[in-house]
Design a protein around this motif. Structure first.
Motif, PDB file in Angstrom:
ATOM      1  N   ILE A   1       0.851  -1.189   0.000  1.00  0.00           N
ATOM      2  CA  ILE A   1       0.000   0.000   0.000  1.00  0.00           C
ATOM      3  C   ILE A   1       0.886   1.237   0.000  1.00  0.00           C
ATOM      4  O   ILE A   1       1.793   1.366   0.821  1.00  0.00           O
ATOM      5  N   VAL A   2       0.626   2.149  -0.921  1.00  0.00           N
ATOM      6  CA  VAL A   2       1.399   3.394  -0.996  1.00  0.00           C
ATOM      7  C   VAL A   2       0.438   4.565  -0.826  1.00  0.00           C
ATOM      8  O   VAL A   2      -0.485   4.742  -1.627  1.00  0.00           O
ATOM      9  N   TYR A   3       0.641   5.325   0.250  1.00  0.00           N
ATOM     10  CA  TYR A   3      -0.124   6.555   0.462  1.00  0.00           C
ATOM     11  C   TYR A   3       0.825   7.734   0.296  1.00  0.00           C
ATOM     12  O   TYR A   3       1.926   7.746   0.848  1.00  0.00           O
ATOM     13  N   THR A   4       0.394   8.738  -0.473  1.00  0.00           N
ATOM     14  CA  THR A   4       1.214   9.930  -0.664  1.00  0.00           C
ATOM     15  C   THR A   4       0.293  11.115  -0.940  1.00  0.00           C
ATOM     16  O   THR A   4      -0.927  10.967  -1.036  1.00  0.00           O
TER      17      THR A   4
ATOM     18  N   GLU B   1       1.802  16.719  -3.635  1.00  0.00           N
ATOM     19  CA  GLU B   1       3.024  17.482  -3.404  1.00  0.00           C
ATOM     20  C   GLU B   1       4.212  16.562  -3.150  1.00  0.00           C
ATOM     21  O   GLU B   1       5.311  16.778  -3.676  1.00  0.00           O
ATOM     22  N   SER B   2       4.011  15.520  -2.340  1.00  0.00           N
ATOM     23  CA  SER B   2       5.098  14.576  -2.058  1.00  0.00           C
ATOM     24  C   SER B   2       5.501  13.793  -3.306  1.00  0.00           C
ATOM     25  O   SER B   2       6.675  13.520  -3.538  1.00  0.00           O
ATOM     26  N   PHE B   3       4.501  13.434  -4.126  1.00  0.00           N
ATOM     27  CA  PHE B   3       4.773  12.744  -5.389  1.00  0.00           C
ATOM     28  C   PHE B   3       5.691  13.600  -6.258  1.00  0.00           C
ATOM     29  O   PHE B   3       6.674  13.111  -6.828  1.00  0.00           O
TER      30      PHE B   3
ATOM     31  N   ASN C   1      14.037   3.296  -8.692  1.00  0.00           N
ATOM     32  CA  ASN C   1      13.422   3.037  -7.391  1.00  0.00           C
ATOM     33  C   ASN C   1      12.091   3.760  -7.246  1.00  0.00           C
ATOM     34  O   ASN C   1      11.157   3.251  -6.616  1.00  0.00           O
ATOM     35  N   PHE C   2      12.012   4.941  -7.834  1.00  0.00           N
ATOM     36  CA  PHE C   2      10.757   5.694  -7.814  1.00  0.00           C
ATOM     37  C   PHE C   2       9.665   4.901  -8.532  1.00  0.00           C
ATOM     38  O   PHE C   2       8.544   4.750  -8.020  1.00  0.00           O
ATOM     39  N   HIS C   3       9.996   4.388  -9.707  1.00  0.00           N
ATOM     40  CA  HIS C   3       9.023   3.590 -10.459  1.00  0.00           C
ATOM     41  C   HIS C   3       8.649   2.324  -9.699  1.00  0.00           C
ATOM     42  O   HIS C   3       7.478   1.931  -9.670  1.00  0.00           O
ATOM     43  N   ASP C   4       9.624   1.681  -9.100  1.00  0.00           N
ATOM     44  CA  ASP C   4       9.350   0.453  -8.342  1.00  0.00           C
ATOM     45  C   ASP C   4       8.370   0.713  -7.210  1.00  0.00           C
ATOM     46  O   ASP C   4       7.479  -0.103  -6.935  1.00  0.00           O
ATOM     47  N   LYS C   5       8.548   1.835  -6.542  1.00  0.00           N
ATOM     48  CA  LYS C   5       7.679   2.158  -5.400  1.00  0.00           C
ATOM     49  C   LYS C   5       6.232   2.331  -5.837  1.00  0.00           C
ATOM     50  O   LYS C   5       5.320   1.757  -5.222  1.00  0.00           O
ATOM     51  N   TYR C   6       6.014   3.109  -6.887  1.00  0.00           N
ATOM     52  CA  TYR C   6       4.644   3.465  -7.258  1.00  0.00           C
ATOM     53  C   TYR C   6       3.988   2.489  -8.222  1.00  0.00           C
ATOM     54  O   TYR C   6       2.784   2.235  -8.132  1.00  0.00           O
TER      55      TYR C   6
ATOM     56  N   LEU D   1      -0.901   0.521 -13.125  1.00  0.00           N
ATOM     57  CA  LEU D   1      -1.684  -0.033 -12.014  1.00  0.00           C
ATOM     58  C   LEU D   1      -3.089  -0.419 -12.466  1.00  0.00           C
ATOM     59  O   LEU D   1      -3.594  -1.491 -12.119  1.00  0.00           O
ATOM     60  N   TYR D   2      -3.704   0.449 -13.218  1.00  0.00           N
ATOM     61  CA  TYR D   2      -5.076   0.192 -13.670  1.00  0.00           C
ATOM     62  C   TYR D   2      -5.142  -1.055 -14.547  1.00  0.00           C
ATOM     63  O   TYR D   2      -6.024  -1.904 -14.379  1.00  0.00           O
ATOM     64  N   ASN D   3      -4.207  -1.162 -15.474  1.00  0.00           N
ATOM     65  CA  ASN D   3      -4.189  -2.324 -16.376  1.00  0.00           C
ATOM     66  C   ASN D   3      -3.878  -3.627 -15.630  1.00  0.00           C
ATOM     67  O   ASN D   3      -4.254  -4.708 -16.083  1.00  0.00           O
ATOM     68  N   ALA D   4      -3.198  -3.500 -14.491  1.00  0.00           N
ATOM     69  CA  ALA D   4      -2.884  -4.684 -13.685  1.00  0.00           C
ATOM     70  C   ALA D   4      -3.990  -4.988 -12.678  1.00  0.00           C
ATOM     71  O   ALA D   4      -3.867  -5.920 -11.880  1.00  0.00           O
ATOM     72  N   GLY D   5      -5.067  -4.194 -12.714  1.00  0.00           N
ATOM     73  CA  GLY D   5      -6.191  -4.434 -11.808  1.00  0.00           C
ATOM     74  C   GLY D   5      -5.955  -3.962 -10.385  1.00  0.00           C
ATOM     75  O   GLY D   5      -6.655  -4.396  -9.463  1.00  0.00           O
ATOM     76  N   LYS D   6      -4.987  -3.081 -10.181  1.00  0.00           N
ATOM     77  CA  LYS D   6      -4.702  -2.574  -8.841  1.00  0.00           C
ATOM     78  C   LYS D   6      -5.640  -1.415  -8.501  1.00  0.00           C
ATOM     79  O   LYS D   6      -6.168  -0.751  -9.381  1.00  0.00           O
ATOM     80  N   GLN D   7      -5.816  -1.179  -7.205  1.00  0.00           N
ATOM     81  CA  GLN D   7      -6.769  -0.160  -6.772  1.00  0.00           C
ATOM     82  C   GLN D   7      -6.116   1.216  -6.657  1.00  0.00           C
ATOM     83  O   GLN D   7      -5.031   1.359  -6.101  1.00  0.00           O
ATOM     84  N   ILE D   8      -6.822   2.225  -7.152  1.00  0.00           N
ATOM     85  CA  ILE D   8      -6.348   3.616  -7.092  1.00  0.00           C
ATOM     86  C   ILE D   8      -7.425   4.458  -6.411  1.00  0.00           C
ATOM     87  O   ILE D   8      -8.598   4.396  -6.789  1.00  0.00           O
ATOM     88  N   VAL D   9      -7.017   5.240  -5.403  1.00  0.00           N
ATOM     89  CA  VAL D   9      -7.931   6.140  -4.700  1.00  0.00           C
ATOM     90  C   VAL D   9      -7.289   7.524  -4.670  1.00  0.00           C
ATOM     91  O   VAL D   9      -6.105   7.650  -4.350  1.00  0.00           O
ATOM     92  N   LEU D  10      -8.072   8.547  -4.996  1.00  0.00           N
ATOM     93  CA  LEU D  10      -7.536   9.901  -5.092  1.00  0.00           C
ATOM     94  C   LEU D  10      -8.462  10.881  -4.390  1.00  0.00           C
ATOM     95  O   LEU D  10      -9.652  10.615  -4.223  1.00  0.00           O
ATOM     96  N   THR D  11      -7.904  12.019  -3.974  1.00  0.00           N
ATOM     97  CA  THR D  11      -8.748  13.117  -3.508  1.00  0.00           C
ATOM     98  C   THR D  11      -8.379  14.379  -4.279  1.00  0.00           C
ATOM     99  O   THR D  11      -7.270  14.509  -4.798  1.00  0.00           O
TER     100      THR D  11
END
Length: 450
Positions: free
Chosen positions: A180-183, A186-188, A203-208, A239-249
């Motif tokens: 799970i990655v929360y950011t 601005e931090s991104f 490493n940046f790509h690996d994280k996100y 992420l979307y193509n891999a079926g992973k969940q994305i939540v944004l505000t």
């Protein structure tokens, strides 16, 4: 807040969310400080070395002081000591900044989120996303289609971040093996800039791009930043193509975020968008009671009501008011009264009141946006770029400050009769020039927000 440790946890949260404090700066210079003691309105903190002490005082001292005063409600002096010199006196310190992340996350859960008509749909959708891996596979597949991405939008201080943290907490608790990655937006941005500077984008790509859950607060901050939007677009797609969940505000609906690339906007609109609006009186009272209970603070019905009636549109201001009242009861030994609440509310409202929109502010902001000087706008120079900036200034003065054309002419030292002509010219141009309209919208938004 029954101890200095509790106060310091809130100070850390304030510093962490401070606009000019980067994530690396917070982790390296603020988070590593330890609370020592509070005496005679002086907050003593411990640093691990003289170098840390000096650097933190120089770069972040004023922010830490502001944080203490914001949390406690009165003037506070901050002194940083070197830990090695005081280590014999610190055996009773049980809570340190290392506990901050866990403690903060535990506070922001679905259980302590106060529901009302203004947020119940956003709450239900957030719960659905958090339970994605807990349901049967057929239901999970359906929810993935409907709620991916999930975007929660609304004004600042209404509970968007609380729901994001609640999702993060529930998913970590029920699915500890998921990444799970929360950011924040601005931090991104800051992380990507650092990765580019250090040539460490791998490493940046690996994280996100390997996350199972990606949660990004305030996604609107990447708008207008082409490299950041490019990076986010590819991260989103992977992420979307891999079926992973994305939540944004976001603070506004994605269709209204100016300078956001169409391809990103389309992807955000392809999921679920839900808004949070200001809570009604009953919900505000319930929020106040909940915040007070968590601080072990007893508020009478009349004090609770006066807070709810005075602060109508910002839950964060409500929380700040309750915290300041608690701090006052600790350090004055007084019980909360209506007069105390009114005094604190007045302070909170002043602290959060936007700066006055003056003629000088408008001229300066337009000049910055169009890469000219304030003197250029006030001059008789008819160069195309300067002339456009001058006409935009007229438009903003009329629409934001409500000035008459006579008043605008006086302010710019120009002929009154031409003000109407220039205003109408810009008004028509904005209907056909989207890029210019986005620029003007940004100017107006910054004036109103700051």
């Amino acid at each position: 807040m029954d101890s200095f440790n509790d106060v310091f946890l809130e100070v850390l949260k304030y510093c962490h969310d401070y606009k000019t404090v980067s994530e690396p700066g917070y982790n390296r210079w603020i988070k590593i400080l330890e609370p020592y003691k509070f005496e005679n309105n002086i907050a003593y903190l411990l640093a691990d070395s003289e170098f840390t002490k000096t650097t933190t005082e120089t770069n972040y001292g004023h922010i830490i002081k502001e944080a203490f005063e914001n949390v406690m409600g009165f003037e506070v002096e901050v002194k940083i000591l070197v830990k090695s010199k005081e280590e014999n006196d610190t055996k009773d310190i049980s809570v340190t900044p290392a506990n901050y992340s866990e403690n903060l996350t535990n506070l922001l859960t679905f259980e302590n989120f106060v529901q009302g008509e203004s947020n119940k749909l956003a709450f239900a959708f957030a719960k659905t996303v958090a339970n994605r891996y807990n349901n049967n596979s057929q239901q999970s597949d359906l929810n993935t289609m409907i709620f991916n991405p999930l975007l929660i939008y609304g004004d600042s201080g209404l509970g968007k971040t609380h729901l994001m943290k609640a999702i993060e907490y529930d998913v970590r608790k029920n699915n500890p093996d998921l990444k799970i990655v929360y950011t924040t937006g601005e931090s991104f941005i800051n992380e990507l800039v650092k990765a580019i500077e250090t040539k460490d984008t791998v490493n940046f790509h690996d994280k996100y791009r390997n996350a199972d859950f990606l949660l990004v607060d305030d996604i609107q901050t990447i708008a207008g930043k082409e490299r950041m939007q490019e990076e986010f677009f590819h991260t989103f797609n992977d992420l979307y193509n891999a079926g992973k969940q994305i939540v944004l505000t976001s603070d506004i609906h994605p269709s209204k975020i100016s300078k956001l690339q169409d391809r990103i906007q389309n992807r955000l609109l392809n999921g679920m968008q839900v808004d949070i609006t200001p809570p009604d009186l009953e919900t505000r009272m319930a929020i106040i009671k909940s915040k007070a209970e968590r601080l072990d603070l007893h508020l009478s019905e009349s004090v609770t009501r006066i807070i709810a009636e005075k602060i109508k549109s910002n839950v964060r201001q409500i929380e700040g008011t309750v915290k300041k009242i608690k701090a006052l009861t600790i350090y004055t030994n007084e019980q909360p009264t209506i007069s105390m609440a009114q005094r604190v509310i007045k302070e909170i409202m002043i602290e959060n009141h936007p700066a006055e929109i003056t003629v000088d502010r408008i001229i300066n902001d337009v000049a910055d946006a169009f890469d000219v000087t304030s003197e250029d706008i006030l001059s008789k120079n008819r160069q195309a770029k300067i002339s456009l900036a001058r006409k935009i200034t007229i438009y903003v003065m009329k629409n934001v400050k409500g000035m008459t054309f006579t008043q605008i002419g006086d302010a710019l030292n120009k002929n009154h009769s031409t003000m109407t002509i220039h205003y109408n010219e810009i008004d028509q141009l904005l209907n056909t020039n989207k890029a210019l309209k986005d620029n003007v919208d940004d100017i107006i938004k910054n004036l109103k927000d700051n």
